[in-house]
Design a protein around this motif. Structure first.
Motif, mmCIF file in Angstrom:
data_model
loop_
_atom_site.group_PDB
_atom_site.id
_atom_site.type_symbol
_atom_site.label_atom_id
_atom_site.label_comp_id
_atom_site.label_asym_id
_atom_site.label_seq_id
_atom_site.Cartn_x
_atom_site.Cartn_y
_atom_site.Cartn_z
ATOM 1 N N PHE A 116 0.268 -1.465 0.565
ATOM 2 C CA PHE A 116 -0.210 -0.207 0.225
ATOM 3 C C PHE A 116 0.352 1.240 -0.160
ATOM 4 O O PHE A 116 2.167 1.137 0.409
ATOM 5 N N PRO B 153 -2.857 0.811 5.270
ATOM 6 C CA PRO B 153 -4.319 1.480 6.360
ATOM 7 C C PRO B 153 -4.319 0.461 7.498
ATOM 8 O O PRO B 153 -3.683 0.128 8.006
ATOM 9 N N HIS B 154 -5.498 1.116 8.340
ATOM 10 C CA HIS B 154 -5.576 1.071 9.444
ATOM 11 C C HIS B 154 -6.461 0.115 9.906
ATOM 12 O O HIS B 154 -7.742 0.624 9.711
ATOM 13 N N ILE B 155 -6.678 -1.474 10.045
ATOM 14 C CA ILE B 155 -7.655 -2.475 10.230
ATOM 15 C C ILE B 155 -8.110 -2.785 11.521
ATOM 16 O O ILE B 155 -7.112 -2.641 12.652
ATOM 17 N N CYS C 21 -0.163 -3.232 7.044
ATOM 18 C CA CYS C 21 -1.381 -2.724 7.387
ATOM 19 C C CYS C 21 -0.886 -2.605 8.647
ATOM 20 O O CYS C 21 0.316 -2.738 9.873
ATOM 21 N N TYR D 197 -10.714 3.551 11.288
ATOM 22 C CA TYR D 197 -10.298 2.461 10.642
ATOM 23 C C TYR D 197 -10.698 2.662 9.270
ATOM 24 O O TYR D 197 -11.943 2.667 8.960
ATOM 25 N N ASP D 198 -9.179 2.052 8.175
ATOM 26 C CA ASP D 198 -9.964 1.545 6.754
ATOM 27 C C ASP D 198 -11.264 0.219 6.539
ATOM 28 O O ASP D 198 -11.354 0.234 5.621
#
Length: 180
Positions: A96, A100-102, A124, A146-147
């Motif tokens: 990415f 991304p924030h998961i 991530c 959160y993505d």
């Protein structure tokens, strides 16, 4: 190729074995089961084996354990052109542009660790929630952004579908699940 796994469990009667790979079939329907599944796991496995040109089955007798097996069709690889050892990449694999924030929601500690490691390797940023109420608290906390939320469906106290609905109610219509 043929793969087989043998266990020394309670075994399966011939009548039950004939229904084992059909949709929505569970052999243990007692109320003492802690978690119920959908009865699709072995039916999906059968479909995958068939898509790969093979089949799936079980050899079992009541009280004697079971051997679950499947076959798939494979092509022979040309190994002389491949390196003997493929090195593991150093650090996370950059997939990415912006990590991304998961939020990973699962009540099983092993699933949490496996999920975290896989997602970290992809680059991530991962937070873990251990159940539905914890997921709601983290997802709706002030400043939480959160993505993506990976939600376990079957959890004690509050299932993943209920938790997802609650999160959507708190966050509004901009948060959409993968189902319609």
């Amino acid at each position: 190729m043929r793969f087989a796994v043998q266990d020394s469990g309670i075994g399966i009667s011939p009548d039950d074995a004939s229904r084992l790979f059909t949709n929505f079939t569970q052999l243990d329907t007692t109320s003492s089961k802690t978690y119920g599944g959908t009865g699709l796991g072995l039916a999906i496995s059968r479909q995958l084996a068939e898509l790969l040109g093979g089949e799936i089955g079980v050899f079992s007798d009541t009280g004697q354990g079971s051997v679950f097996w499947f076959t798939i069709r494979c092509r022979q690889a040309e190994f002389e052109d491949l390196p003997v050892h493929l090195p593991e990449p150093e650090g996370p694999v950059q997939v990415f542009l912006t990590p991304p924030h998961i939020l990973l929601v699962d009540d099983n500690p092993i699933n949490q660790k496996v999920g975290q490691r896989l997602l970290h390797k992809l680059g991530c940023v991962v937070d873990v929630a251990t159940d539905g109420p914890d997921a709601i608290a983290q997802a709706t906390a002030l400043g939480a952004n959160y993505d993506l939320i990976f939600m376990d469906i079957q959890m004690p106290d509050m299932d993943g579908i209920t938790a997802t609905r609650e999160i959507r109610e708190h966050l509004g219509t901009g948060c959409r699940p993968w189902w319609p």
